[in-house]
Scaffold this motif. Structure first.
Motif, PDB file in Angstrom:
ATOM      1  N   THR A   1       0.828  -1.207   0.000  1.00 24.67           N
ATOM      2  CA  THR A   1       0.000   0.000   0.000  1.00 24.67           C
ATOM      3  C   THR A   1       0.861   1.254   0.000  1.00 24.67           C
ATOM      4  OG1 THR A   1      -1.731  -1.171   1.228  1.00 24.67           O
ATOM      5  CG2 THR A   1      -1.830   1.233   1.216  1.00 24.67           C
ATOM      6  N   MET A   2       1.907   1.255   0.821  1.00 24.80           N
ATOM      7  CA  MET A   2       2.803   2.404   0.864  1.00 24.80           C
ATOM      8  C   MET A   2       3.554   2.565  -0.462  1.00 24.80           C
ATOM      9  SD  MET A   2       2.131   3.702   3.711  1.00 24.80           S
ATOM     10  CE  MET A   2       3.374   4.983   3.665  1.00 24.80           C
ATOM     11  N   GLY A   3       3.917   1.435  -1.061  1.00 27.46           N
ATOM     12  CA  GLY A   3       4.574   1.482  -2.364  1.00 27.46           C
ATOM     13  C   GLY A   3       3.651   2.077  -3.411  1.00 27.46           C
ATOM     14  N   PHE A   4       2.363   1.716  -3.355  1.00 30.50           N
ATOM     15  CA  PHE A   4       1.371   2.269  -4.288  1.00 30.50           C
ATOM     16  C   PHE A   4       1.310   3.782  -4.158  1.00 30.50           C
ATOM     17  CE2 PHE A   4      -2.772   3.874  -5.375  1.00 30.50           C
ATOM     18  CZ  PHE A   4      -3.092   3.224  -6.552  1.00 30.50           C
ATOM     19  N   ALA A   5       1.228   4.264  -2.912  1.00 26.40           N
ATOM     20  CA  ALA A   5       1.136   5.704  -2.681  1.00 26.40           C
ATOM     21  C   ALA A   5       2.369   6.422  -3.232  1.00 26.40           C
ATOM     22  CB  ALA A   5       0.982   5.983  -1.188  1.00 26.40           C
ATOM     23  N   LEU A   6       3.544   5.843  -2.986  1.00 25.27           N
ATOM     24  CA  LEU A   6       4.782   6.460  -3.462  1.00 25.27           C
ATOM     25  C   LEU A   6       4.827   6.477  -4.993  1.00 25.27           C
ATOM     26  CD1 LEU A   6       7.565   7.654  -2.897  1.00 25.27           C
ATOM     27  CD2 LEU A   6       8.477   5.307  -2.799  1.00 25.27           C
ATOM     28  N   GLY A   7       4.471   5.364  -5.621  1.00 24.94           N
ATOM     29  CA  GLY A   7       4.476   5.291  -7.076  1.00 24.94           C
ATOM     30  C   GLY A   7       3.498   6.276  -7.691  1.00 24.94           C
ATOM     31  N   PHE A   8       2.321   6.396  -7.093  1.00 26.56           N
ATOM     32  CA  PHE A   8       1.316   7.337  -7.601  1.00 26.56           C
ATOM     33  C   PHE A   8       1.839   8.762  -7.511  1.00 26.56           C
ATOM     34  CE2 PHE A   8      -2.455   9.907  -7.725  1.00 26.56           C
ATOM     35  CZ  PHE A   8      -3.344   9.215  -8.524  1.00 26.56           C
ATOM     36  N   MET A   9       2.452   9.098  -6.374  1.00 25.97           N
ATOM     37  CA  MET A   9       2.954  10.462  -6.192  1.00 25.97           C
ATOM     38  C   MET A   9       4.107  10.770  -7.143  1.00 25.97           C
ATOM     39  SD  MET A   9       2.727  11.136  -2.061  1.00 25.97           S
ATOM     40  CE  MET A   9       3.642   9.653  -1.592  1.00 25.97           C
ATOM     41  N   VAL A  10       4.993   9.795  -7.348  1.00 26.50           N
ATOM     42  CA  VAL A  10       6.121  10.002  -8.259  1.00 26.50           C
ATOM     43  C   VAL A  10       5.627  10.264  -9.674  1.00 26.50           C
ATOM     44  CG1 VAL A  10       8.062   8.852  -9.393  1.00 26.50           C
ATOM     45  CG2 VAL A  10       7.834   8.729  -6.920  1.00 26.50           C
ATOM     46  N   MET A  11       4.696   9.428 -10.166  1.00 27.95           N
ATOM     47  CA  MET A  11       4.196   9.586 -11.529  1.00 27.95           C
ATOM     48  C   MET A  11       3.392  10.872 -11.666  1.00 27.95           C
ATOM     49  SD  MET A  11       4.230   8.267 -14.521  1.00 27.95           S
ATOM     50  CE  MET A  11       3.804   9.525 -15.698  1.00 27.95           C
ATOM     51  N   MET A  12       2.594  11.200 -10.659  1.00 30.31           N
ATOM     52  CA  MET A  12       1.811  12.433 -10.694  1.00 30.31           C
ATOM     53  C   MET A  12       2.741  13.649 -10.745  1.00 30.31           C
ATOM     54  SD  MET A  12      -1.126  13.726  -7.999  1.00 30.31           S
ATOM     55  CE  MET A  12      -0.011  13.570  -6.607  1.00 30.31           C
ATOM     56  N   THR A  13       3.809  13.598  -9.949  1.00 32.14           N
ATOM     57  CA  THR A  13       4.768  14.702  -9.915  1.00 32.14           C
ATOM     58  C   THR A  13       5.470  14.847 -11.272  1.00 32.14           C
ATOM     59  OG1 THR A  13       5.168  14.366  -7.551  1.00 32.14           O
ATOM     60  CG2 THR A  13       6.838  15.607  -8.777  1.00 32.14           C
ATOM     61  N   LEU A  14       5.905  13.729 -11.852  1.00 32.86           N
ATOM     62  CA  LEU A  14       6.569  13.767 -13.150  1.00 32.86           C
ATOM     63  C   LEU A  14       5.656  14.366 -14.212  1.00 32.86           C
ATOM     64  CD1 LEU A  14       8.413  10.314 -13.339  1.00 32.86           C
ATOM     65  CD2 LEU A  14       9.476  12.581 -13.333  1.00 32.86           C
ATOM     66  N   ASP A  15       4.400  13.932 -14.215  1.00 31.74           N
ATOM     67  CA  ASP A  15       3.473  14.389 -15.249  1.00 31.74           C
ATOM     68  C   ASP A  15       3.181  15.883 -15.135  1.00 31.74           C
ATOM     69  OD1 ASP A  15       1.511  13.092 -17.397  1.00 31.74           O
ATOM     70  OD2 ASP A  15       0.438  14.700 -16.374  1.00 31.74           O
ATOM     71  N   VAL A  16       2.957  16.347 -13.916  1.00 32.81           N
ATOM     72  CA  VAL A  16       2.635  17.761 -13.720  1.00 32.81           C
ATOM     73  C   VAL A  16       3.876  18.643 -13.906  1.00 32.81           C
ATOM     74  CG1 VAL A  16       1.827  19.476 -12.061  1.00 32.81           C
ATOM     75  CG2 VAL A  16       0.719  17.238 -12.178  1.00 32.81           C
ATOM     76  N   ALA A  17       5.025  18.195 -13.396  1.00 27.21           N
ATOM     77  CA  ALA A  17       6.244  18.998 -13.473  1.00 27.21           C
ATOM     78  C   ALA A  17       6.791  19.072 -14.898  1.00 27.21           C
ATOM     79  CB  ALA A  17       7.305  18.425 -12.530  1.00 27.21           C
ATOM     80  N   LEU A  18       6.710  17.951 -15.630  1.00 25.57           N
ATOM     81  CA  LEU A  18       7.261  17.912 -16.980  1.00 25.57           C
ATOM     82  C   LEU A  18       6.211  18.162 -18.056  1.00 25.57           C
ATOM     83  CD1 LEU A  18       9.702  14.856 -16.709  1.00 25.57           C
ATOM     84  CD2 LEU A  18      10.193  17.297 -16.415  1.00 25.57           C
ATOM     85  N   GLY A  19       4.934  17.946 -17.699  1.00 19.97           N
ATOM     86  CA  GLY A  19       3.882  18.118 -18.687  1.00 19.97           C
ATOM     87  C   GLY A  19       3.490  19.550 -18.868  1.00 19.97           C
TER      88      GLY A  19
END
Length: 265
Positions: A247-265
């Protein structure tokens, strides 16, 4: 010069996820034993979080943005594409014999394939929608129809590469424990990711043809990825001990991908 730069972006973007799988498979040369269960569950959860965030931010939202001209029915391409994508993976799941890590019972039709081969096929099934996702995003950039920037496309490619790293390790290390040599385990782990660049390149080559149905293709890839997450990755990360780490891994993965998309998109 513009054409060559665009081509460079496409080739490098498509190969980035495959690099993640290759580097992960290379862990077999440095790690003696299988990944500890707590680490494996964390990595599976992380991969799930990345794929869910990528499905929403990089695929479904752009699909709906492209359908704004449909007014209140702008959701239709996203919903229908997502449903067909999930049905497609369901069909593939039933048609291809495969074996998931930690399981003793193969899935799909009965076959005489070796256990190691079915382990590779299981990961290959996971990689099909990821390759499609990267390919359709870059196809959208080529046609200019999708509201996705080059940076946003690279964010998706990098996110998938990050979650491909543990997938490469999760397949090569168990193969080693099955008695396969390190070199062969590395090759088989790497080959499990070949379907990603192959599918992505094919989609890019057909960019002009898929342009009219790009919103459906984006959501189709999202549906296929979500099927993998809900059917395989989350159950595997949640069963037995250390499910909280999944569950914690899911949260971390979601935040990493969300951050990449918003920061680079």
């Amino acid at each position: 010069m513009i054409i060559s730069e665009e081509l460079f972006h496409i080739i490098s973007g498509i190969l980035i996820p495959f690099l993640g799988t290759t580097l992960g498979a290379g862990c077999v040369f440095f790690v003696k034993n299988q990944i500890r269960p707590v680490v494996q569950k964390t990595l599976l959860g992380f991969a799930s979080g990345v794929m869910v965030a990528a499905s929403v931010w990089s695929l479904l939202i752009p699909a709906m943005d492209m359908s704004e001209h449909m007014g209140r029915f702008a959701f239709a391409p996203a919903v229908s594409g997502l449903a067909v994508g999930m049905l497609f993976l369901l069909l593939m799941d039933r048609m291809i014999p495969h074996l998931h890590i930690g399981s003793e019972d193969p899935e799909g039709p009965k076959s005489n394939l070796a256990r190691t081969t079915m382990l590779v096929l299981a990961v290959t099934l996971h990689n099909i929608p990821e390759g499609m996702a990267v390919g359709v995003v870059f196809a959208g950039i080529i046609t200019g129809d999708a509201p996705i920037s080059v940076a946003g496309a690279f964010a998706l490619a990098i996110g998938i590469a990050i979650q491909n790293f543990p997938e490469g390790a999760i397949i090569s290390l168990p193969l080693r424990s099955e008695g396969v040599s390190r070199k062969r385990a590395f090759v088989m782990g790497t080959l499990s990711g070949v379907v990603e660049p192959a599918g992505a390149f094919l989609t890019v080559l057909l960019a002009k043809l898929v342009s009219p149905v790009l919103p459906y293709m984006l959501s189709f890839a999202a549906g296929a990825m979500l099927y993998v997450v809900v059917e395989e990755l989350i159950p595997e990360s949640a069963e037995g001990e250390h499910s909280n780490m999944g569950t914690m891994g899911f949260a971390l993965g979601f935040m990493v991908m969300m951050t990449l998309d918003v920061a680079l998109g």
